[in-house]
Write a protein that holds these residues in place. Structure first.
Motif, mmCIF file in Angstrom:
data_model
loop_
_atom_site.group_PDB
_atom_site.id
_atom_site.type_symbol
_atom_site.label_atom_id
_atom_site.label_comp_id
_atom_site.label_asym_id
_atom_site.label_seq_id
_atom_site.Cartn_x
_atom_site.Cartn_y
_atom_site.Cartn_z
ATOM 1 N N GLU A 11 0.831 -1.213 0.000
ATOM 2 C CA GLU A 11 0.000 0.000 0.000
ATOM 3 C C GLU A 11 0.860 1.255 0.000
ATOM 4 N N ASN A 12 1.938 1.258 0.786
ATOM 5 C CA ASN A 12 2.823 2.427 0.847
ATOM 6 C C ASN A 12 3.485 2.736 -0.491
ATOM 7 N N LYS A 13 3.639 1.720 -1.332
ATOM 8 C CA LYS A 13 4.240 1.898 -2.662
ATOM 9 C C LYS A 13 3.172 2.041 -3.751
ATOM 10 N N ASN A 14 1.910 2.130 -3.331
ATOM 11 C CA ASN A 14 0.782 2.230 -4.275
ATOM 12 C C ASN A 14 0.748 1.066 -5.258
ATOM 13 N N LYS A 62 7.974 0.544 -9.124
ATOM 14 C CA LYS A 62 7.463 1.273 -7.958
ATOM 15 C C LYS A 62 8.538 1.527 -6.897
#
Length: 141
Positions: A11-14, A62
């Motif tokens: 999630e933090n890296k989308n 990413k």
């Protein structure tokens, strides 16, 4: 590592969460050395090669992993340098052990302050040293 921690990293890296991405990231978090596509195929026996490859490319894009070429094989390493989609900050030494054939990041040996001529645009740097790692060195004594 718990599923929640893996999901948080993605999630933090989308990066959209899928079961394959969770499995591949879990393997990177279990090891401190490089992993090739072929090695991931062996570990994730039932996974499709092209799905693993697409996952690796997404992770690299990413800023979750970075790649390095060694012996005509692409090896992937987990990024610990706060890389993101726009910038990979892996200006550190990669060490390839000629005995165990593993590559590790030696992040304490970095090259961030290398002065290049002003009329050159550097897009990527790869620093690799070959030798014997500390584990193999102990077994040789």
């Amino acid at each position: 590592m718990e599923v929640q921690e893996i999901e948080k990293i993605l999630e933090n890296k989308n990066i959209p969460i899928t079961p394959m991405r969770q499995l591949v990231l879990s393997e990177f978090l279990k090891t401190n050395h490089s992993i090739s596509l072929a090695e991931l195929e062996e570990i994730l026996e039932t996974a499709d090669r092209s799905t693993i490859y697409r996952t690796l490319k997404t992770f690299e894009k990413k800023g979750l992993i970075h790649s390095i070429q060694e012996n005509n094989t692409t090896q992937y390493l987990f990024c610990h340098d706060h890389c993101d989609e726009d910038n990979h900050h892996d200006y550190h030494l990669h060490f390839f052990c000629t005995e165990c054939k593993n590559t590790v990041c030696l992040e304490n040996i970095n090259f961030q302050n290398v002065d290049f001529p002003k009329d050159y645009l550097i897009k990527e740097l790869k620093f690799v040293a070959n030798g014997v790692c500390k584990t193999c060195l102990l077994t040789m004594q």
